[in-house]
Design a protein around this motif. Structure first.
Motif, PDB file in Angstrom:
ATOM      1  N   SER A   1     -11.986  -5.696  14.173  1.00 26.75           N
ATOM      2  CA  SER A   1     -11.841  -5.902  14.018  1.00 26.75           C
ATOM      3  C   SER A   1     -12.310  -6.203  11.745  1.00 26.75           C
ATOM      4  CB  SER A   1     -10.326  -5.815  13.074  1.00 26.75           C
ATOM      5  OG  SER A   1      -9.708  -5.115  11.610  1.00 26.75           O
ATOM      6  N   ALA A   2     -12.760  -5.789  11.454  1.00 23.28           N
ATOM      7  CA  ALA A   2     -13.631  -5.446  10.102  1.00 23.28           C
ATOM      8  C   ALA A   2     -13.491  -6.164   9.265  1.00 23.28           C
ATOM      9  CB  ALA A   2     -14.495  -5.017   9.675  1.00 23.28           C
ATOM     10  N   GLY A   3     -11.919  -5.895   8.416  1.00 29.82           N
ATOM     11  CA  GLY A   3     -11.022  -5.945   7.352  1.00 29.82           C
ATOM     12  C   GLY A   3      -9.686  -5.402   7.847  1.00 29.82           C
ATOM     13  N   LEU A   4      -8.852  -5.023   6.291  1.00 29.48           N
ATOM     14  CA  LEU A   4      -7.738  -4.409   6.758  1.00 29.48           C
ATOM     15  C   LEU A   4      -7.226  -3.981   5.604  1.00 29.48           C
ATOM     16  CD1 LEU A   4      -5.403  -7.647   6.909  1.00 29.48           C
ATOM     17  CD2 LEU A   4      -6.101  -6.266   8.697  1.00 29.48           C
ATOM     18  N   GLU A   5      -6.719  -2.321   5.782  1.00 30.76           N
ATOM     19  CA  GLU A   5      -6.640  -1.594   4.334  1.00 30.76           C
ATOM     20  C   GLU A   5      -4.534  -2.191   4.454  1.00 30.76           C
ATOM     21  OE1 GLU A   5      -5.527   2.564   5.710  1.00 30.76           O
ATOM     22  OE2 GLU A   5      -7.168   2.082   5.726  1.00 30.76           O
ATOM     23  N   ALA A   6      -4.044  -3.093   4.928  1.00 35.10           N
ATOM     24  CA  ALA A   6      -2.822  -2.824   4.263  1.00 35.10           C
ATOM     25  C   ALA A   6      -1.867  -3.939   4.971  1.00 35.10           C
ATOM     26  CB  ALA A   6      -1.801  -1.765   4.570  1.00 35.10           C
ATOM     27  N   ALA A   7      -1.109  -4.307   4.754  1.00 37.00           N
ATOM     28  CA  ALA A   7       0.185  -4.743   5.822  1.00 37.00           C
ATOM     29  C   ALA A   7       1.102  -4.912   4.622  1.00 37.00           C
ATOM     30  CB  ALA A   7      -0.681  -6.687   5.230  1.00 37.00           C
ATOM     31  N   VAL A   8       2.189  -5.211   5.617  1.00 36.35           N
ATOM     32  CA  VAL A   8       3.610  -5.348   5.138  1.00 36.35           C
ATOM     33  C   VAL A   8       4.518  -6.399   6.007  1.00 36.35           C
ATOM     34  CG1 VAL A   8       6.800  -4.415   5.693  1.00 36.35           C
ATOM     35  CG2 VAL A   8       4.278  -2.885   5.425  1.00 36.35           C
ATOM     36  N   VAL A   9       5.144  -7.393   5.163  1.00 37.79           N
ATOM     37  CA  VAL A   9       5.814  -8.201   5.869  1.00 37.79           C
ATOM     38  C   VAL A   9       7.114  -8.431   5.523  1.00 37.79           C
ATOM     39  CG1 VAL A   9       5.922 -10.927   5.278  1.00 37.79           C
ATOM     40  CG2 VAL A   9       3.748  -9.893   5.422  1.00 37.79           C
ATOM     41  N   LEU A  10       8.208  -8.863   6.637  1.00 39.73           N
ATOM     42  CA  LEU A  10      10.221  -8.617   6.423  1.00 39.73           C
ATOM     43  C   LEU A  10      10.135 -10.340   6.531  1.00 39.73           C
ATOM     44  CD1 LEU A  10      10.384  -4.999   8.592  1.00 39.73           C
ATOM     45  CD2 LEU A  10       9.976  -5.714   5.640  1.00 39.73           C
ATOM     46  N   THR A  11      10.473 -10.164   5.996  1.00 39.94           N
ATOM     47  CA  THR A  11      11.533 -11.446   5.931  1.00 39.94           C
ATOM     48  C   THR A  11      12.672 -12.308   4.686  1.00 39.94           C
ATOM     49  OG1 THR A  11      10.661 -14.500   5.541  1.00 39.94           O
ATOM     50  CG2 THR A  11       9.588 -12.687   4.043  1.00 39.94           C
ATOM     51  N   GLU A  12      13.603 -13.047   5.671  1.00 41.38           N
ATOM     52  CA  GLU A  12      14.643 -13.381   4.185  1.00 41.38           C
ATOM     53  C   GLU A  12      14.192 -13.665   3.070  1.00 41.38           C
ATOM     54  OE1 GLU A  12      17.325 -12.777   4.687  1.00 41.38           O
ATOM     55  OE2 GLU A  12      17.226 -12.306   6.714  1.00 41.38           O
ATOM     56  N   GLY A  13      13.094 -14.874   3.068  1.00 44.31           N
ATOM     57  CA  GLY A  13      12.217 -15.327   1.484  1.00 44.31           C
ATOM     58  C   GLY A  13      11.618 -14.549   0.471  1.00 44.31           C
ATOM     59  N   ASP A  14      11.061 -14.538  -0.593  1.00 40.38           N
ATOM     60  CA  ASP A  14      10.539 -13.853  -1.405  1.00 40.38           C
ATOM     61  C   ASP A  14       8.824 -14.106  -1.369  1.00 40.38           C
ATOM     62  OD1 ASP A  14      12.097 -12.276  -2.462  1.00 40.38           O
ATOM     63  OD2 ASP A  14      13.137 -13.542  -3.981  1.00 40.38           O
ATOM     64  N   ASP A  15       8.966 -15.528  -1.056  1.00 39.74           N
ATOM     65  CA  ASP A  15       7.759 -16.804  -0.864  1.00 39.74           C
ATOM     66  C   ASP A  15       6.526 -15.754  -0.196  1.00 39.74           C
ATOM     67  OD1 ASP A  15       4.947 -17.542  -2.084  1.00 39.74           O
ATOM     68  OD2 ASP A  15       6.430 -19.727  -1.187  1.00 39.74           O
ATOM     69  N   VAL A  16       5.736 -15.676   0.207  1.00 42.13           N
ATOM     70  CA  VAL A  16       5.017 -14.935   0.849  1.00 42.13           C
ATOM     71  C   VAL A  16       3.867 -15.345   0.719  1.00 42.13           C
ATOM     72  CG1 VAL A  16       3.756 -12.754   2.582  1.00 42.13           C
ATOM     73  CG2 VAL A  16       5.676 -13.312   1.708  1.00 42.13           C
ATOM     74  N   ASP A  17       3.254 -16.312   1.710  1.00 40.62           N
ATOM     75  CA  ASP A  17       1.832 -16.678   1.409  1.00 40.62           C
ATOM     76  C   ASP A  17       0.338 -16.009   2.337  1.00 40.62           C
ATOM     77  OD1 ASP A  17      -0.611 -17.890   1.661  1.00 40.62           O
ATOM     78  OD2 ASP A  17       0.143 -19.662   2.928  1.00 40.62           O
ATOM     79  N   VAL A  18      -0.339 -14.991   1.493  1.00 39.56           N
ATOM     80  CA  VAL A  18      -0.889 -13.930   1.825  1.00 39.56           C
ATOM     81  C   VAL A  18      -2.491 -14.429   1.669  1.00 39.56           C
ATOM     82  CG1 VAL A  18      -0.691 -12.164   1.191  1.00 39.56           C
ATOM     83  CG2 VAL A  18      -1.757 -13.264  -0.654  1.00 39.56           C
ATOM     84  N   ALA A  19      -2.638 -16.135   2.209  1.00 40.31           N
ATOM     85  CA  ALA A  19      -3.885 -16.462   2.379  1.00 40.31           C
ATOM     86  C   ALA A  19      -5.017 -16.121   3.279  1.00 40.31           C
ATOM     87  CB  ALA A  19      -3.857 -17.737   2.176  1.00 40.31           C
ATOM     88  N   ALA A  20      -4.771 -16.264   4.842  1.00 38.68           N
ATOM     89  CA  ALA A  20      -5.151 -15.688   5.640  1.00 38.68           C
ATOM     90  C   ALA A  20      -5.663 -13.912   5.859  1.00 38.68           C
ATOM     91  CB  ALA A  20      -4.297 -16.120   6.709  1.00 38.68           C
ATOM     92  N   ALA A  21      -4.639 -14.010   4.750  1.00 40.46           N
ATOM     93  CA  ALA A  21      -5.222 -11.870   5.273  1.00 40.46           C
ATOM     94  C   ALA A  21      -5.826 -12.225   4.064  1.00 40.46           C
ATOM     95  CB  ALA A  21      -4.060 -11.023   4.571  1.00 40.46           C
TER      96      ALA A  21
END
Length: 118
Positions: free
Chosen positions: A73-93
């Motif tokens: 893949s050359a990149g991302l268009e969108a992402a969804v994360v489902l989790t109990e917490g509110d803090d989501v690390d998006v650094a890799a994306a």
């Protein structure tokens, strides 16, 4: 992160609703803390659960990024994360896809509460 607290689940475009469904099903099947799904620039989707072992700890979003990258893949268009917490690390994306990729964050049941970006 640009956070907006609300119920964002209603009136999602079909492509984003598919990401929610994939993230939710993957998280439940793996019995993991997190589930994520991404759509790449070619429209392909990748879904993953978080991994927690003694010697390996990877978020669901990080696994999705690795899957997309290793699939050419050359990149991302969108992402969804489902989790109990509110803090989501998006650094890799962000490292992979750059800034301003939309990331929807929600509870394990699929109710989205935050719209953010990488």
């Amino acid at each position: 992160m640009d956070d907006v607290q609300a119920d964002l689940s209603a009136d999602l475009p079909a492509e984003d609703a598919k990401l929610v469904t994939l993230a939710r099903a993957t998280r439940a099947r793996a019995r993991a803390a997190e589930g994520a799904a991404v759509r790449d620039l070619d429209g392909r989707t990748y879904a993953a659960a978080s991994v927690r072992l003694d010697h390996l700890s990877v978020t669901a979003l990080e696994v999705c990024v690795a899957m997309a990258l290793s699939s050419g893949s050359a990149g991302l268009e969108a992402a969804v994360v489902l989790t109990e917490g509110d803090d989501v690390d998006v650094a890799a994306a962000r490292d992979f896809a750059g800034a301003d990729v939309p990331v929807l964050i929600g509870r394990p049941d699929g109710r989205l509460h935050t719209r953010s970006t990488t």
